[in-house]
Design a protein around this motif. Structure first.
Motif, PDB file in Angstrom:
ATOM      1  N   GLU A 233      -6.931  -6.285  -1.563  1.00  0.00           N
ATOM      2  CA  GLU A 233      -7.713  -5.320  -0.786  1.00  0.00           C
ATOM      3  C   GLU A 233      -9.192  -5.700  -0.794  1.00  0.00           C
ATOM      4  O   GLU A 233      -9.878  -5.634   0.235  1.00  0.00           O
ATOM      5  CB  GLU A 233      -7.525  -3.912  -1.356  1.00  0.00           C
ATOM      6  CG  GLU A 233      -6.186  -3.286  -1.039  1.00  0.00           C
ATOM      7  CD  GLU A 233      -6.083  -1.873  -1.555  1.00  0.00           C
ATOM      8  OE1 GLU A 233      -5.616  -0.997  -0.807  1.00  0.00           O
ATOM      9  OE2 GLU A 233      -6.486  -1.630  -2.715  1.00  0.00           O
TER      10      GLU A 233
ATOM     11  N   TRP B 100      -2.701  -6.052  -6.010  1.00  0.00           N
ATOM     12  CA  TRP B 100      -2.918  -5.504  -4.679  1.00  0.00           C
ATOM     13  C   TRP B 100      -4.388  -5.155  -4.483  1.00  0.00           C
ATOM     14  O   TRP B 100      -4.960  -5.376  -3.406  1.00  0.00           O
ATOM     15  CB  TRP B 100      -2.041  -4.276  -4.460  1.00  0.00           C
ATOM     16  CG  TRP B 100      -2.289  -3.576  -3.153  1.00  0.00           C
ATOM     17  CD1 TRP B 100      -2.691  -2.289  -2.964  1.00  0.00           C
ATOM     18  CD2 TRP B 100      -2.165  -4.136  -1.841  1.00  0.00           C
ATOM     19  NE1 TRP B 100      -2.824  -2.008  -1.642  1.00  0.00           N
ATOM     20  CE2 TRP B 100      -2.503  -3.127  -0.911  1.00  0.00           C
ATOM     21  CE3 TRP B 100      -1.809  -5.400  -1.363  1.00  0.00           C
ATOM     22  CZ2 TRP B 100      -2.506  -3.335   0.457  1.00  0.00           C
ATOM     23  CZ3 TRP B 100      -1.798  -5.611   0.010  1.00  0.00           C
ATOM     24  CH2 TRP B 100      -2.139  -4.586   0.912  1.00  0.00           C
TER      25      TRP B 100
ATOM     26  N   HIS C 186       0.613   3.024  -4.548  1.00  0.00           N
ATOM     27  CA  HIS C 186      -0.322   4.137  -4.744  1.00  0.00           C
ATOM     28  C   HIS C 186       0.243   5.404  -4.116  1.00  0.00           C
ATOM     29  O   HIS C 186       0.683   5.381  -2.971  1.00  0.00           O
ATOM     30  CB  HIS C 186      -1.682   3.832  -4.116  1.00  0.00           C
ATOM     31  CG  HIS C 186      -2.423   2.728  -4.800  1.00  0.00           C
ATOM     32  ND1 HIS C 186      -2.981   2.867  -6.052  1.00  0.00           N
ATOM     33  CD2 HIS C 186      -2.693   1.458  -4.413  1.00  0.00           C
ATOM     34  CE1 HIS C 186      -3.565   1.737  -6.402  1.00  0.00           C
ATOM     35  NE2 HIS C 186      -3.400   0.866  -5.427  1.00  0.00           N
TER      36      HIS C 186
ATOM     37  N   ARG D  52       0.818  -1.220   0.000  1.00  0.00           N
ATOM     38  CA  ARG D  52       0.000   0.000   0.000  1.00  0.00           C
ATOM     39  C   ARG D  52       0.849   1.267   0.000  1.00  0.00           C
ATOM     40  O   ARG D  52       0.394   2.317  -0.430  1.00  0.00           O
ATOM     41  CB  ARG D  52      -0.945   0.004   1.199  1.00  0.00           C
ATOM     42  CG  ARG D  52      -0.257   0.042   2.551  1.00  0.00           C
ATOM     43  CD  ARG D  52      -1.277   0.227   3.676  1.00  0.00           C
ATOM     44  NE  ARG D  52      -0.641   0.172   4.986  1.00  0.00           N
ATOM     45  CZ  ARG D  52      -0.570  -0.908   5.732  1.00  0.00           C
ATOM     46  NH1 ARG D  52      -1.084  -2.038   5.286  1.00  0.00           N
ATOM     47  NH2 ARG D  52       0.020  -0.890   6.912  1.00  0.00           N
TER      48      ARG D  52
ATOM     49  N   ARG E 103      -5.223   7.411  -4.232  1.00  0.00           N
ATOM     50  CA  ARG E 103      -6.004   6.428  -3.481  1.00  0.00           C
ATOM     51  C   ARG E 103      -7.500   6.656  -3.710  1.00  0.00           C
ATOM     52  O   ARG E 103      -8.021   7.741  -3.471  1.00  0.00           O
ATOM     53  CB  ARG E 103      -5.684   6.514  -1.986  1.00  0.00           C
ATOM     54  CG  ARG E 103      -4.234   6.162  -1.665  1.00  0.00           C
ATOM     55  CD  ARG E 103      -3.996   6.156  -0.165  1.00  0.00           C
ATOM     56  NE  ARG E 103      -2.602   5.982   0.172  1.00  0.00           N
ATOM     57  CZ  ARG E 103      -1.993   4.800   0.242  1.00  0.00           C
ATOM     58  NH1 ARG E 103      -2.676   3.703   0.007  1.00  0.00           N
ATOM     59  NH2 ARG E 103      -0.719   4.710   0.546  1.00  0.00           N
TER      60      ARG E 103
END
Length: 334
Positions: free
Chosen positions: A311, A307, A12, A8, A17
């Motif tokens: 998430e 990713w 990003h 994370r 985000r």
């Protein structure tokens, strides 16, 4: 080399985000059903939001009492995870300002969002946000209360890009029934059904424009309700299509029996999760340089995708449902 950085933090930028919300938004307008929904949320975990409906749920003439009851529930200990919102009346309804004043004044610190239905366009959204922000200041809230919008009119669809770009908007939902009705019979009733809503060109166009506008601005597109709640297979297929084909990352529920099928449909498969873990672990070991995995090259562009898979798997891990491996939760999500 320094220690490997978390996905994370690497994949990003701060301004890249997107908003993240539970994949299911459950609507209830009667007190007994509101309490049952909160009990189910306590059981499953915060994998779905509960929206207390002060528009269609309020009896005519009893709007003020209904809003007060909803505010009491939102402020109570039954709101265990802080994932309870409320739908207010449209901005041009006489009860709109009173709804906002009651909900924000009595439960503002505990509300996750307010849903504003039936805006005619951006101007209505701006009016609604201004009133909500005014009431937040009056109540001394230390945060900006997220605002959701229900697009169900021609004007709102025409200006959906500008609505999505509004900095106070977190999510946009599609109002299928009112949208079809707004065409005065030009769209057949079948387009409101579980199959027809994915086939009629005007409905498909509306869904795609809303999803595209949301993704362009980092907002959450929320798919419309499916009314055939007793046909579990049909609901599961509709939720899967909304997620996989139409780009929606959230969907409405109007019956408790719809919640688990919606969450399951938005949950990545075990194979997708396993692949994402393998690739991201290899990428982290390579300090996020390009890697080769199963004869396929990967770099940060594909790392971001994988990713996002994890998430979503994390957001849909409910009690008794599919779970991410505990070591992954501890390493990357704790």
């Amino acid at each position: 080399m320094t220690a490997p950085r978390l996905p994370r933090d690497v994949l990003h930028d701060a301004d890249d985000r997107a908003a993240e919300l539970p994949v299911c938004d459950h609507y209830c307008g009667v007190e007994v059903r509101m309490r049952k929904a909160l009990a189910l949320q306590a059981e499953l975990g915060p994998v779905f939001d509960v929206t207390l409906d002060c528009e269609d749920g309020a009896p005519v003439g009893g709007e003020a009492e209904h809003a007060a009851m909803a505010a009491e529930l939102a402020a109570s200990a039954d709101n265990r995870y802080g994932r309870v919102g409320a739908r207010v009346h449209p901005v041009d309804h006489p009860s709109f300002a009173d709804d906002v004043a009651t909900l924000v004044g009595r439960a503002g610190e505990r509300l996750a969002y307010l849903m504003v239905p039936k805006p005619a366009g951006l101007a209505d959204v701006e009016r609604a946000v201004a009133e909500i922000d005014h009431r937040c200041r009056a109540a001394g809230l230390g945060r900006a209360l997220p605002v959701h919008v229900l697009v169900e009119t021609h004007g709102a669809l025409r200006e959906v890009g500008a609505i999505a770009a509004h900095p106070r908007i977190e999510s946009i939902s599609f109002g299928l029934m009112d949208f079809v009705s707004a065409h005065r019979g030009a769209i057949p009733q079948s387009a409101m059904g579980v199959e027809g809503q994915f086939q009629h060109p005007l409905v498909v166009r509306a869904k795609l424009e809303i999803a595209a506008a949301c993704h362009a601005q980092g907002k959450v597109p929320s798919h419309c309700v499916v009314t055939e709640f007793k046909r579990a297979a049909a609901l599961q297929e509709a939720a899967t299509r909304a997620c996989r084909e139409f780009g929606y990352t959230r969907m409405w529920s109007i019956h408790p029996a719809q919640i688990r099928p919606i969450v399951d449909a938005f949950t990545p498969s075990a194979a997708e999760v396993d692949q994402a873990i393998e690739i991201l672990q290899a990428a982290q070991a390579a300090h996020w340089a390009p890697i080769r995995h199963d004869d396929t090259l990967h770099d940060r562009a594909s790392y971001r995708y994988f990713w996002q898979v994890l998430e979503r798997a994390h957001r849909t891990s409910y009690t008794g449902g599919a779970q991410l491996p505990q070591e992954i939760v501890q390493a990357w999500f704790a």
